[in-house]
Each structure stands twice: as C-alpha cells, then as structure tokens.
Design an enzyme around this catalytic site. Structure first.
Site, PDB file in Angstrom:
ATOM      1  CG  HIS A   1      -1.528   1.334   1.509  1.00 12.88           C
ATOM      2  ND1 HIS A   1      -2.673   1.750   0.867  1.00 12.88           N
ATOM      3  CD2 HIS A   1      -1.169   2.352   2.345  1.00 12.88           C
ATOM      4  CE1 HIS A   1      -3.000   2.964   1.298  1.00 12.88           C
ATOM      5  NE2 HIS A   1      -2.108   3.347   2.200  1.00 12.88           N
TER       6      HIS A   1
ATOM      7  CB  CYS B   1      -3.497   2.770  -2.418  1.00 19.05           C
ATOM      8  SG  CYS B   1      -2.619   1.194  -2.246  1.00 19.05           S
TER       9      CYS B   1
END
Length: 668
Positions: free
Chosen positions: A34, A102
């Site tokens: 992430h 993301c």
C-alpha cells in the site's frame, strides 16, 4: 521554491505475504504493498475516495519504507485543484484490490508532481500475483468483492466466499486455499478501511465535486493505465516501448461501446509481452489535466486512438472501430516486438513433443526401504539423537506414504488425505539428522522415500519454501554433489535416486521454481545435472537425461504460453538467463556426443536440446555462434550413423525424425 516528495510504503499483510506466498501461490511475494504520497506536510492516499492524514498517522501505522521521489515545483494551491479534479475519478465505488487501487493513485499523483513513477516492484505486484495459478483461480472472487451493481455505492470488502467453481480452481492451484483466502480477506479489509484520520481522529476526505455517480458494475482492467496529467503520460511513453492510448470522456456513448474491446486487448497483449514492455492507456479528457494531454496531440473528438513506438506517434484514428483497433494494435506490436524466427519454421516433430515432465512414480516396497535405512543407521554407531530420528521417521513417514500411494490394483488414497506442515517439518528434521550421520553411499533409501513423497502436492509445496538447512531436497543435493565431485562409485544409488527425486520435483510449480531460480538452488541443481549426464552408469545417465528434459520442458512451456498470450504458466515467470542456458546446452551436446549405448538417452537429450533452443530469446545472439563452434548439427546427425547410438545408430522412426529436425532446423 521546490517541495520534497516522498512515498510511504506499507505491507497490508503485516509480513504474512513474505512468509506464506511461496507455498500458497508458487511465487515469492515479499509484501502486499500500500502506498501514499507525502508532500506539503500531508499524507494522501486512495481508498474510500481520496483520503489524507498527517504523515505516519494513518491506520497502517509506521511505513516500512519512505522513498524519496524528488522535488516538485508545483505550489500547494495548484496541487489542491488537481486533487479536486481527479477526485471525480478516484471514487470509492471504483476501488479494486488488484486493478485500481492506492498504487494506481500514487503513481498518477507522482507523475503530476515530478514526472516520475512509483518503483516497478510496487507497480507490478498485481500482475505478479495474477501470474500464479492460484491468483488466476481467485481472480473472479476478487472481482466480486469489489464489483457493486448500485451506481455510486461504495464497496465494502465482502466476506471472501468463492463460487463452487472458483473454490475448486483454488483448491487445485494451492495446497492451502482456505489460508490464502483468509489472508486475502484480511488484506482487503486493511486496504479499504476508512480510518485515515486527521489530528482530531475524524476521517479526512478530499472534497469531491458534484458529478454523476459512476456505476460500479465493472472495474478498470489492470493492464490499462489511467493518466490524468501530461507528466504521467510522458513517463509512460518513456518507460514502455509500445503504447496504445484511448482518449475518452464520460459522456461519450461510442467510448463505452469500445472500452471492453480495448480492455480485452490490454489483457491479452500484456500477458504475452509483459506490462513493462507495452502499455494501454486511457486519458479521460474531463478528468484532471486530461484535456491538456489531449490538446498536446490535437485530440478534439472521442474516442480517439493513438499508437506510439519508442515515444514517437506512429498512427491515430477516430471512432469506435473495433476491427481497426485490433489491426493497429497487432501492427504496432509486430513493429515493436518482431516474432521469434522460430515461429516461421515448420517443426511438426518438436511441436508434437509433450511438455509434461518425466516422472519416476514407482512405489517401492516401503517396509524394505525402511528396514534397509534402519540397518545403515544401526551399523553407524548412532548417537541417541540419530536413533530417535530414525524411530520418529519410521513411525509415521512410511505409514503416510502407504496410505497416500496404495499399491493394490484399483486402490485409491483416502479422500482429503494430506500431511500438515507440522508433520512434514518433523519428517524433514529427522531426515536431516539421519543424513548427517550417514555417508553419501548409505542415504539412498532415505532419498527414495522423499522421491515418492514429492509426488504429494502438500509435501512438494512445503519443500518449495523450507529453509535450506531443513529442506530434504537441499540436503540430498549436497550429498549427491559431494559424491559426484569425489567420483565415489559406491554412492551410485544415491546419485541415481536424487536425480529421480529432482525429476519428480518438476511436477510442482513452486518447487521447480525454487530449484531453478537464481535465488534458490539453481547452482546446485545444475552442478548435479551436468556432472550426471556424463556418468559411467547408463541408468544414472538415463535419469540425468530425464531431468534435463524436465528442466527444458519447464522453460519451453512458459515460452509457448507467452507467445500465445495465454495466462503465464509454470516457467513463464523464470527470467531467461542466456549464460545458464548455454551451460545446459553445452552439457547436453557433450552428453550426446559421448552417448553410444542408449537410444532412450539420445531421445531424451535431443528433446531437451530442442526445448532449450526453440523460442529462446538468446538464440540469435548466443546460441547460433555457439552451436556452430560445437558442430551441433554434425553431432546430432552422427547419432543416425552406425555406432552413433548402438551398433546401427538410432533405429526408432520417431527418434530419427526428431534428431533430423533438431539438426536441420535449429542447428546452424
């Protein structure tokens, strides 16, 4: 005045991916990444819309990595306007764990701020996962988790419940699909948690302009890049040899009609060539600075398609013409990546060869094998530890193998019979203790037990990820190499059974990769194979030729699947290494030149040579001059003459055809 830009990198699996990925998927994945952008004293990322927090204060905790990307000359007010614009695009309903996440957001923002992109080890994670059999099997389930039929409704990761078909596919693709599914569910929950907070603990969301909610009945295809600014667009042009661009807009009906064709082409072509070589790009002229990208290239209508080779535009056309799109994509890719010269050859005999590995599946008399091993241990003045290891192994290992591989005609193993990790670990530890107490000449009964055991998927998967000090495959390889280096004829049985064990290992995608990857046991596997091909014992040479074929077939299958544009198969994710392959070809040719006894060995070696040469990326640059120097064609044709293989040369018609085809078509 410039402002520094960083990206923060987190592992959504909290270390579990690194620990479990290899046995579950057959591929080492060090983290489920992430990312967020850190600039102007803010940490900004994408989840349930575009969110921000103070740096390091999100629910992900402390970042594993803080990567300096460079500096930006863009002021904060302009940046805020940009975020406001793209927030119409990066909405909660479009989020997808693999396809639009993301990292998609971070890459686009970095392109806007600096003209750069996020590191490839982050960007390529979804394709790495999907290239595994398990990833491909779970793809429909992941899609269902992030696909909502209600327009504008933000998805909340659902409980991961595969359909019966998906569950069966997952079961076939991983030794522990339930564990992998649980891991995936945890990652999804962590990725999509709405817990980005400001200093007061309240969620902070970048405001979204009023816009028509977008239906969430489909997702953006993973191979399709989304560009909202000129900087990220030019970064893609620089980093990819071939680029196909679709200029689109939210109000364009023809765009919606042809988008599925564009996305299908992206999936098909990037599977065959790789996302790092060809890019399919969407530029929405109504999102962010997409209109500036369109203006730079004179685009006024949608859909418009443009084609770039080495950053230079080669062609463009307007309208939703699917036939023209397919034709121009094929033409661009042909120009960028000319087909391998072997695709023009007619090779019926080679193409008819099966790429299934040669396996040694005979079930030995297990009681006799265990008894023989026990006598070797007892006669070696064993320590208490060795005696205890012998008893531990005797009590359960052969019992499991008897149940797993019944010898009675028509007998079937019990349903759901599978050894757990704790049991396999105990067998491996006992094996290491016994192997260290015995000579290379004495451990062949123990190797034979594991030779059979590796035909069990659970055991093979365990060995794929086990550390070298407890991995029986590594232990036995070391013993065999020791015997080969010392020319220890008394260890002939151990060398023979070790080669057969390695051949059986090639039936498991994760294990064969660990044996052939540079980070695994490639060097030791190659040493054992090369030395054994010239062994004085014909049976050992036959086993070595079988292993050579299995290794070559593994590589060939990946090349053929890649050429067809199919989902990457076993071998497709092994990086081609010309020097290593030249070493294998050299060993196979030397073995062929000296093999005058066994036609079966000649057959397997010739098939291995065919697979090593055919479609090799190193063929023109390395193999052609090398084969000429070694007179490969003459060596092969010599096998057809008197004394070349037996008294009268190769006799079987199918083997003669293969030898002739390899000599005349693949050897200069």
């Amino acid at each position: 005045m410039s402002t520094p830009v960083q990206i923060y990198v987190y592992d959504l699996s909290n270390g579990l991916a690194k620990q479990l990925s290899l046995p579950l998927t057959g591929k080492q994945i060090d983290g489920v990444w992430h990312t967020s952008v850190v600039v102007f004293g803010r940490e900004i990322f994408y989840g349930q819309g575009i969110l921000e927090t103070r740096p390091g204060q999100s629910h992900h905790g402390k970042p594993l990595h803080a990567i300096d990307i460079g500096e930006t000359a863009i002021d904060e007010e302009t940046f805020n306007e940009y975020l406001l614009e793209i927030s119409k695009h990066f909405t909660a309903d479009k989020y997808h764990l693999l396809d639009f996440n993301c990292n998609s957001f971070t890459n686009d923002v970095i392109g806007f701020l600096t003209g750069g992109s996020i590191p490839s080890w982050i960007k390529d994670l979804p394709s790495d996962f999907l290239s595994t059999p398990f990833g491909a099997a779970l793809r429909p389930t992941i899609d269902n988790m992030f696909r909502r039929p209600v327009p504008g409704a933000a998805p909340t990761p659902a409980t991961l419940q595969p359909s019966p078909a998906a569950a069966q596919a997952a079961a076939n693709a991983s030794p522990n699909p339930a564990l992998a599914a649980s891991l995936l569910q945890a990652v999804a929950n962590q990725a999509f948690s709405p817990s980005a907070v400001n200093g007061t603990g309240a969620p902070t969301t970048v405001p979204t302009p009023q816009a028509q909610p977008s239906a969430s009945t489909s997702t953006v295809s993973a191979p399709v890049h989304i560009c909202t600014n000129p900087s990220s667009f030019h970064s893609l042009l620089r980093s990819h040899r071939a680029v196909v661009v679709m200029f689109t807009s939210a109000t364009c009906g023809p765009c919606r009609m042809i988008e599925p064709v564009f996305e299908d082409l992206a999936w098909a072509k990037t599977r065959g060539l790789g996302k790092d070589r060809v890019a399919f790009v969407k530029v929405d002229m109504g999102v962010g600075m997409g209109s500036q990208v369109a203006s730079e290239f004179g685009v006024r209508v949608t859909p418009t398609f443009m084609f770039f080779l080495d950053s230079q535009k080669t062609y463009d056309f307007k309208g939703a013409d699917s036939a023209e799109l397919r034709s121009q994509v094929d033409l661009l890719l042909f120009q960028a990546f000319p087909p391998h010269p072997h695709t023009k050859l007619t090779l019926p005999t080679i193409e008819a060869l099966s790429t299934r590995p040669i396996l040694f599946t005979q079930v030995p008399a297990l009681d006799s094998v265990v008894s023989k091993l026990g006598s070797f241990v007892d006669n070696s003045s064993p320590s208490p530890e060795t005696t205890a290891a012998k008893e531990k192994l005797r009590q359960s290992f052969p019992v499991y193998l008897k149940a797993r591989f019944p010898t009675a005609q028509g007998a079937q193993p019990p349903k759901n019979l599978s050894a757990n990790a704790q049991l396999i670990t105990s067998w491996a530890e006992a094996t290491r203790t016994i192997a260290s107490a015995l000579s290379a000449a004495q451990i062949f009964p123990l190797v034979d037990l594991w030779r059979l055991a590796l035909l069990d998927e659970a055991i093979a998967a365990w060995c794929a990820s086990a550390p070298s000090q407890t991995n029986p495959v590594h232990v036995f390889l070391g013993k065999a190499i020791e015997a080969l280096n010392a020319a220890d004829t008394s260890a002939r049985n151990t060398v023979l059974v070790t080669l057969r064990m390695l051949a059986n290992a090639t039936a498991n995608a994760a294990l064969v990769k660990s044996l052939l990857s540079t980070a695994g046991q490639r060097a030791d596997t190659t040493k054992a194979l090369v030395a054994s091909l010239l062994h004085t014992d014909a049976t050992v040479r036959t086993a070595a030729a079988s292993l050579a074929f299995d290794v070559a077939a593994y590589l060939q299958k990946g090349r053929v699947d890649g050429l067809r544009g199919d989902s990457p198969a076993a071998g497709a994710d092994i990086e081609e290494d010309g020097e290593w392959e030249v070493e294998l070809v050299s060993a196979v040719l030397e073995a062929l030149s000296t093999e005058t006894q066994s036609e079966e060995v000649v057959h397997r070696l010739t098939a291995a040579l065919a697979f090593l040469l055919r479609l090799s990326p190193a063929y023109d640059s390395q193999f052609v001059p090398f084969l000429e120097v070694l007179q490969a064609r003459e060596t092969l044709k010599g096998k057809l003459e008197k004394g070349g293989s037996g008294e009268h040369g190769v006799q079987k018609p199918e083997v003669r055809k293969l030898v002739q085809e390899v000599a005349e078509k693949l050897c200069p």
